[in-house]
Design a protein around this motif. Structure first.
Motif, mmCIF file in Angstrom:
data_model
loop_
_atom_site.group_PDB
_atom_site.id
_atom_site.type_symbol
_atom_site.label_atom_id
_atom_site.label_comp_id
_atom_site.label_asym_id
_atom_site.label_seq_id
_atom_site.Cartn_x
_atom_site.Cartn_y
_atom_site.Cartn_z
ATOM 1 N N LYS A 90 0.851 -1.197 0.000
ATOM 2 C CA LYS A 90 0.000 0.000 0.000
ATOM 3 C C LYS A 90 0.883 1.243 0.000
ATOM 4 C CE LYS A 90 -1.458 -2.156 3.334
ATOM 5 N NZ LYS A 90 -2.171 -2.831 4.433
ATOM 6 N N PRO A 91 0.341 2.401 -0.377
ATOM 7 C CA PRO A 91 1.153 3.624 -0.409
ATOM 8 C C PRO A 91 1.632 4.020 0.985
ATOM 9 C CG PRO A 91 -0.908 3.908 -1.623
ATOM 10 C CD PRO A 91 -1.035 2.630 -0.867
ATOM 11 N N ILE A 92 2.768 4.685 1.021
ATOM 12 C CA ILE A 92 3.316 5.177 2.286
ATOM 13 C C ILE A 92 3.904 6.566 2.075
ATOM 14 C CG2 ILE A 92 5.538 4.024 1.866
ATOM 15 C CD1 ILE A 92 5.779 3.689 4.944
ATOM 16 N N THR A 93 3.651 7.450 3.023
ATOM 17 C CA THR A 93 4.301 8.759 3.078
ATOM 18 C C THR A 93 5.086 8.820 4.384
ATOM 19 O OG1 THR A 93 2.243 9.676 3.981
ATOM 20 C CG2 THR A 93 2.640 9.971 1.623
ATOM 21 N N SER A 94 6.005 9.782 4.467
ATOM 22 C CA SER A 94 6.930 9.709 5.602
ATOM 23 C C SER A 94 7.611 11.038 5.883
ATOM 24 C CB SER A 94 7.999 8.648 5.323
ATOM 25 O OG SER A 94 8.576 8.838 4.039
ATOM 26 N N GLU A 95 8.036 11.184 7.138
ATOM 27 C CA GLU A 95 8.889 12.288 7.580
ATOM 28 C C GLU A 95 9.953 11.656 8.454
ATOM 29 O OE1 GLU A 95 10.632 14.110 10.167
ATOM 30 O OE2 GLU A 95 8.806 15.014 10.994
ATOM 31 N N LEU A 96 11.244 11.741 8.015
ATOM 32 C CA LEU A 96 12.270 10.866 8.568
ATOM 33 C C LEU A 96 13.519 11.576 9.089
ATOM 34 C CD1 LEU A 96 11.977 8.118 5.799
ATOM 35 C CD2 LEU A 96 10.816 8.185 8.017
ATOM 36 N N GLY A 97 13.523 12.868 9.155
ATOM 37 C CA GLY A 97 14.651 13.550 9.759
ATOM 38 C C GLY A 97 15.903 13.547 8.903
ATOM 39 N N GLY A 98 17.065 13.692 9.558
ATOM 40 C CA GLY A 98 18.342 13.768 8.862
ATOM 41 C C GLY A 98 19.335 14.591 9.655
ATOM 42 N N VAL A 99 20.385 15.027 8.996
ATOM 43 C CA VAL A 99 21.400 15.881 9.618
ATOM 44 C C VAL A 99 21.171 17.303 9.127
ATOM 45 C CG1 VAL A 99 23.864 16.351 9.843
ATOM 46 C CG2 VAL A 99 23.048 13.981 9.762
ATOM 47 N N SER A 100 20.573 18.123 9.962
ATOM 48 C CA SER A 100 20.197 19.479 9.544
ATOM 49 C C SER A 100 21.350 20.457 9.755
ATOM 50 C CB SER A 100 18.977 19.960 10.332
ATOM 51 O OG SER A 100 17.846 19.188 10.012
ATOM 52 N N PRO A 101 21.602 21.305 8.754
ATOM 53 C CA PRO A 101 22.676 22.292 8.883
ATOM 54 C C PRO A 101 22.219 23.574 9.575
ATOM 55 C CG PRO A 101 21.758 22.407 6.685
ATOM 56 C CD PRO A 101 21.019 21.298 7.396
ATOM 57 N N ILE A 102 23.160 24.223 10.228
ATOM 58 C CA ILE A 102 23.010 25.595 10.710
ATOM 59 C C ILE A 102 24.152 26.379 10.074
ATOM 60 C CG2 ILE A 102 22.830 27.136 12.700
ATOM 61 C CD1 ILE A 102 22.368 24.610 14.426
ATOM 62 N N ILE A 103 23.832 27.179 9.094
ATOM 63 C CA ILE A 103 24.843 27.941 8.345
ATOM 64 C C ILE A 103 24.973 29.328 8.959
ATOM 65 C CG2 ILE A 103 25.452 28.916 6.100
ATOM 66 C CD1 ILE A 103 23.712 26.672 4.839
#
Length: 564
Positions: A272-285
């Protein structure tokens, strides 16, 4: 802290019964006229407000949040965010019910790259005052006109009679409004009833959730259940579930979809279809500039907030601080950052697995600094690069350096973030107004090149989560076999199609230094800063305001906010 061993998980027979009820509820929703849908969401808004105290307290206990200002984190990221989300959804449905577009009344402009940008914050005089000096925009994919966007806005809310069936929302275990807001989007945007399976860390919130969402539960549109991995597996494979949405890690996503984190060939296991929000390594420039001592201190607090809010357990937490090697004030800034970290309240990591991840980071970086229960490490050509590809999801902050200044540095930092860091959920950037002005149109062109779903300029990108009119999710383009920070978006209260990203801008300095230095913004230090003494007072009063907006409530909010 709530013990997961004391939580009763739902049985398979209970889950079957819940899905049967929700199947009937989805059919009833499909036949429900817009005025009745609005009335149901209004009743739910009222019940969320009534449950706000219990909700916030349950979240505080679940995380063992220190008493005092930091309790405000649970008010703002829990009932406040949810009330704001329901309120915005109700407003959009009202516009559609009157024959209009949910995007009617929004200001637009043409952003870099022939992108239409809708102004979402401020959207009214209340927000103009409460978030003075802040601006939030939704940028559409290049070439989509404002006229086209307004005409097509509405998603499932315009498709009366559509039955989206029953979906599974696998809730996050770190921020208590994530699951509820995902359920809301499933219902309004896709006409889908939902089983919200709680992460075991939030098992103790079940009673508060059931009270908050009683009208939707009674209408058989939502069921909230506790469960571990086995419950999740049963639900993802259930024939009565038509769709899955997950907030979590890429590892969990891949195990659900493929049954493996390495072999992603052939047909996915998930049918079945899946959507997602999975984070990561976010930058602060941090764009180098000439800052005074107060600027250095304030922005050090800003950076510390982006990493150590919620004990570092945020998918949008800033993990990679990118500085200019040529910035004369670089060492001053890092010294100020160390001071801020050393002064933060003691806090114990509560999210499962954090100790192992922190230990792994310290092992990979033997010279890492351990400051007041937090870890600060430097990444360069002689060290491991794992901090750029491993989301620590805890109190670990990495910093690295690139050469250059001005637009040259910014372009290099954008390229670095796009190509070296894992994920595309959110990015933050700190730049003094004069330095931004000096870059002219090249600044916005660089922002357009930064491939992240939410970008914060002088404001933590996580604030975009609190603004329900903005989109929330990874930058478009991920696939099931290379999922990155996820697929799809949520929130998006104006129900726009063809969304590319959200962009927020905030003041570089708080009031009164802002005005003294030429920025017309009256906002003090934000209540979400980990150093804000006003955190609890502001967040609780904002929640009461979101429950029933009134001009009479603004003085009390301002009184708390200006306490610093």
């Amino acid at each position: 802290m709530t013990s997961t061993t004391d939580i009763a998980f739902a049985t398979e027979s209970q889950l079957d019964s819940a899905i049967d009820d929700l199947t009937r509820g989805a059919a009833n929703w499909a036949a429900l006229p817009l005025p009745d849908r609005i009335a149901l969401l209004e009743r739910t808004h009222e019940s969320i407000a009534a449950a706000a105290d219990d909700w916030a307290e349950a979240a505080i206990l679940a995380k063992a949040t220190p008493r005092g200002p930091l309790e405000g984190e649970e008010w703002m990221s829990g009932p406040y965010a949810t009330l704001a989300g329901f309120g915005a959804a109700i407003e959009s449905l009202r516009k559609i019910a009157k024959g209009g577009s949910p995007a009617d009344g929004l200001k637009t402009r043409t952003a870099a790259g022939n992108r239409t940008a809708f102004t979402m914050l401020p959207s009214n005089l209340y927000e103009f005052n409460l978030f003075h000096g802040f601006k939030g925009e939704v940028w559409l994919e290049p070439g989509v006109s404002a006229t086209q966007a307004k005409r097509t806005a509405g998603l499932g809310a315009k498709r009366l009679g559509e039955n989206g069936g029953v979906g599974l929302v696998l809730g996050a275990g770190n921020i208590s409004s994530i699951g509820p807001l995902d359920v809301l989007y499933e219902l309004v945007a896709y006409n889908r009833a939902s089983v919200l399976k709680l992460n075991p860390t939030f098992g103790g919130l079940l009673t508060a959730y059931e009270r908050a969402f009683a009208p939707l539960i009674q209408a058989n549109l939502v069921r909230v259940v506790n469960g571990g991995a086995q419950v999740g597996q049963y639900l993802t494979g259930h024939p009565g579930i038509q769709h899955v949405h997950i907030t979590g890690s890429g590892v969990t996503h891949d195990m659900i979809v493929w049954g493996s984190t390495t072999d992603k060939s052939g047909t996915p296991r998930l049918d079945k279809p899946i959507t997602s929000e999975l984070g990561g390594v976010s930058p602060i420039i941090v764009v180098p500039g000439k800052w005074d001592a107060a600027d250095l201190r304030y922005q050090a607090e800003h950076v510390a907030t982006q990493r150590f809010h919620n004990c570092g357990h945020n998918c949008i937490g800033g993990q990679a601080l990118i500085l200019s090697a040529d910035w004369p004030q670089k060492e001053q800034f890092l010294a100020e950052l160390r001071t801020v970290i050393s002064e933060l309240p003691d806090r114990t990591s509560w999210y499962p697995g954090t100790e192992a991840k922190t230990a792994a980071a310290q092992a990979a970086y033997p010279d890492a600094e351990r400051i007041n229960g937090r870890t600060l490490l430097k990444v360069d050509d002689t060290t491991s690069q794992s901090a750029f590809t491993t989301e620590y999801f805890g109190p670990v902050l990495a910093h690295t350096e690139l050469g250059g200044s001005g637009i040259d540095f910014l372009r290099a930092a954008v390229e670095f973030a796009n190509t070296k860091l894992d994920g595309t959920l959110g990015a933050s950037l700190i730049v003094a107004p004069a330095d931004r002005t000096a870059m002219g149109s090249s600044f916005e062109n660089a922002i357009a090149d930064l491939r992240y779903g939410t970008i914060g300029i002088n404001v933590w990108s996580a604030v975009g989560f609190l603004v329900s009119a903005l989109s929330w999710g990874a930058f478009p383009g991920n696939t099931l076999d290379n999922v990155g920070s996820g697929i799809g978006i949520v929130h998006n209260a104006h129900l726009l199609e063809n969304v590319e990203r959200s962009v927020l801008t905030g003041p570089f300095r708080p009031f009164p230094r802002s005005v003294a230095n030429g920025e017309f913004t009256l906002s003090p230090k934000p209540g979400w800063f980990v150093t804000a003494k006003s955190g609890l007072g502001v967040s609780e009063k904002l929640t009461r305001f979101a429950a029933n907006p009134s001009w009479a409530k603004l003085p009390g909010i301002f009184n708390q906010a200006f306490r610093g």
